[in-house]
Design an enzyme around this catalytic site. Structure first.
Site, short mmCIF file in Angstrom:
data_model
loop_
_atom_site.label_atom_id
_atom_site.label_comp_id
_atom_site.label_asym_id
_atom_site.label_seq_id
_atom_site.Cartn_x
_atom_site.Cartn_y
_atom_site.Cartn_z
N LYS A 15 0.66 -1.14 -0.17
CA LYS A 15 -0.07 -0.09 0.13
C LYS A 15 0.66 1.19 -0.02
O LYS A 15 0.32 2.54 -0.38
CB LYS A 15 -1.13 0.18 1.15
CG LYS A 15 -0.04 0.05 2.62
CD LYS A 15 -0.94 0.02 3.54
CE LYS A 15 -1.82 -1.19 3.90
NZ LYS A 15 -0.80 -2.36 4.45
N HIS A 56 0.12 -3.77 15.01
CA HIS A 56 0.78 -2.44 14.12
C HIS A 56 0.83 -1.31 15.12
O HIS A 56 -0.13 -1.07 15.63
CB HIS A 56 -0.14 -2.22 12.99
CG HIS A 56 0.67 -1.36 12.08
ND1 HIS A 56 1.23 -0.06 12.33
CD2 HIS A 56 1.03 -1.63 10.67
CE1 HIS A 56 1.84 0.57 11.27
NE2 HIS A 56 1.87 -0.31 10.32
N GLU A 94 5.84 -6.12 8.51
CA GLU A 94 5.05 -5.51 7.37
C GLU A 94 5.60 -3.78 7.16
O GLU A 94 5.05 -2.90 7.00
CB GLU A 94 3.67 -5.22 7.59
CG GLU A 94 3.19 -6.61 7.72
CD GLU A 94 1.80 -6.69 8.33
OE1 GLU A 94 1.04 -5.63 8.64
OE2 GLU A 94 1.13 -7.93 8.63
N1 PLP Z 1 0.70 -3.12 7.88
C1 PLP Z 1 -0.59 -2.58 7.78
C2 PLP Z 1 -1.57 -3.38 8.25
C3 PLP Z 1 -0.91 -1.12 7.54
O1 PLP Z 1 -2.05 -0.64 7.97
C4 PLP Z 1 0.35 -0.38 7.22
C5 PLP Z 1 0.07 1.05 7.09
O2 PLP Z 1 -0.95 1.61 7.19
C6 PLP Z 1 1.71 -0.92 7.18
C7 PLP Z 1 1.83 -2.21 7.55
C8 PLP Z 1 2.69 -0.19 6.75
O3 PLP Z 1 3.12 0.73 7.73
P1 PLP Z 1 4.68 1.50 7.49
O4 PLP Z 1 4.46 2.02 6.28
O5 PLP Z 1 4.46 2.68 8.80
O6 PLP Z 1 5.72 0.78 7.86
#
Ligand code: PLP
Length: 437
Positions: A87, A215, A285
């Site tokens: 994402k 998270h 993640e």
């Molecule tokens: N995993 C989940 C379920 C998330 O919702 C997000 C971000 O919203 C991420 C991973 C990635 O987070 P980050 O960019 O802070 O590492």
């Protein structure tokens, strides 16, 4: 981080792709390399004669930066296997590099599962980390063999029972994300008083709980959030075992950032070693951590207004209007609470110094606006630039790799798909990606 004359591969790829001239030979830092590529590209654009849109914003993506972030991860969190959060930036070249580095993918939708699978990775390298999924997407995950997925509520368990009873489930728990830029626990995560009943329900339904996930919020500031989350995850692991599941994996989510990484890694690493013995697999993640610093955005100044303002000490206020804004790649100012900082890339007025020229300059404060007709479309209310910037000049913004392009819209008819020029300041990434060597 220096690239030498004798780096023929870099010289060839750079000269081949971007028409660098013979002067491009001396030692360059990664930032200088990116600046050169940006500069060469804009020097070839004549805003007074070009076709419509030829002066559109564009990115330079330094895949070497992502590669270095990966090495940094391996050095500091060797126990934790990254599943890159698609994402954050679903750029296909990023995904290709992640796959070559051996990373997995965290996907949140059918389309993200598709782009992750298009890299050729085995479905076991994907986790569908969205606790509230669309039913037809659960069936799609089943069809594609993407077994790992998260849940945090009873309805999700019933949905999974009907649509993918063999899924491998992670119970996502609530965290204290009060110090994070983007809070997620207001939306997702089971509190500790409901985790046991959820695990019991999963058992009754004969579903397979293989782990716990959390998270701490994106852009987390306090590493202690990880400690508490790891402790809580231990409690839920034990509950899962007591209820009759056989959990084997902890997913510590995202929330890592480039500037605080080592501090977080030490604290997280210690907590993991305290609460989770080595036979427990640990995955994460990370999104922002890997890609934020790898993308630099170049934008053109399309208009300027100097307004007489008796309230302002200088007597004037200066407004610059760019061809990208909050409905475009600067969506990160709204959705990701970022404050992008402009720097001079190319300026008609020779007295205006670029950041790499180290010349003294006269500072002027500008407000910086996007190209749409909406008043909300402001990128920075107060940005200092070294001199008089005019129409046709170019600015650039570093650290534009995370939550930018992916949340851009087409509002007012502007494109949401700007050109990306890929380079690598690391030989390792060039080799993995088969960039010209
Ligand atoms: N995993 C989940 C379920 C998330 O919702 C997000 C971000 O919203 C991420 C991973 C990635 O987070 P980050 O960019 O802070 O590492």
């Amino acid at each position: 981080k220096y690239y030498h004359d004798d780096s023929d591969s870099l010289k060839d790829s750079y000269c081949g792709y971007y028409g660098a001239n013979e002067q491009f030979r001396s030692k360059l830092t990664a930032k200088e390399l990116v600046f050169q590529v940006l500069k060469n590209r804009v020097d070839n654009i004549d805003v007074d004669r070009c076709c419509p849109g030829a002066e559109d914003p564009f990115f330079v993506a330094d895949m070497g930066e992502i590669y270095r972030q990966h090495l940094r991860w391996k050095m500091n969190l060797s126990r934790v296997k990254p599943f890159y959060a698609v994402k954050c930036n679903p750029d296909p070249e990023i995904l290709r590099l992640m796959a070559s580095l051996g990373n997995g993918f965290d996907c949140a939708s059918k389309a993200e599962i598709d782009v992750a699978l298009s890299t050729g990775v085995d479905p076991s390298r994907i986790i569908y980390a969205q606790p509230c999924k669309t039913k037809s997407y659960i069936r799609y995950a089943a069809q594609m063999g993407v077994k790992q997925m998260t849940f945090d509520n009873a309805d999700e368990l019933y949905k999974i029972k009907t649509n993918f009873p063999n899924a491998e489930l992670y119970l996502r728990i609530l965290t204290d994300d009060s110090t994070s830029l983007c809070r997620l626990s207001m939306k997702f995560g089971a509190s500790l008083d409901v985790t046991r009943p959820l695990l019991e329900l999963a058992r009754e339904l004969d579903l397979n709980v293989v782990g716990v996930s959390f998270h701490v919020g994106s852009g987390a500031e306090d590493p202690k959030a990880f400690c508490k989350a790891v402790q809580d995850a231990r409690v839920v692991f034990d509950q899962a075992v007591e209820v009759g599941h056989e959990p084997h994996t902890l997913d510590v989510g995202g929330g890592f950032s480039e500037d605080r990484f080592e501090r977080f890694a030490v604290i997280l690493g210690q907590a993991l070693d305290t609460y989770f013995p080595p036979h427990i697999r640990i995955i994460a993640e990370p999104g922002r951590y890997y890609v934020a610093s790898a993308f630099t955005l170049a934008v053109n100044v399309i208009a300027r207004r100097i307004i007489q303002d008796p309230m302002d000490p200088s007597g004037n206020t200066h407004r610059l209007y760019l061809n990208d804004g909050v409905y475009g790649n600067f969506s990160n100012t709204i959705f990701d609470h970022q404050h992008p900082e402009p720097q001079i890339l190319s300026c008609l007025d020779d007295s205006v110094a670029s950041p790499l020229s180290h010349r003294p300059s006269q500072e002027i404060a500008y407000s910086i606006w996007g190209p749409t007709c909406d008043g909300i479309d402001i990128i920075a209310e107060h940005a200092i630039l070294p001199g008089v910037v005019g129409v046709g000049d170019w600015l650039y913004f570093e650290n534009m790799g995370a939550y930018t392009r992916c949340s851009a819209t087409r509002f007012n008819g502007f494109t949401d798909n700007h050109e990306v020029i890929y380079i690598s300041s690391e030989a390792g990434a060039r080799a993995l990606l088969n960039y010209r060597t």
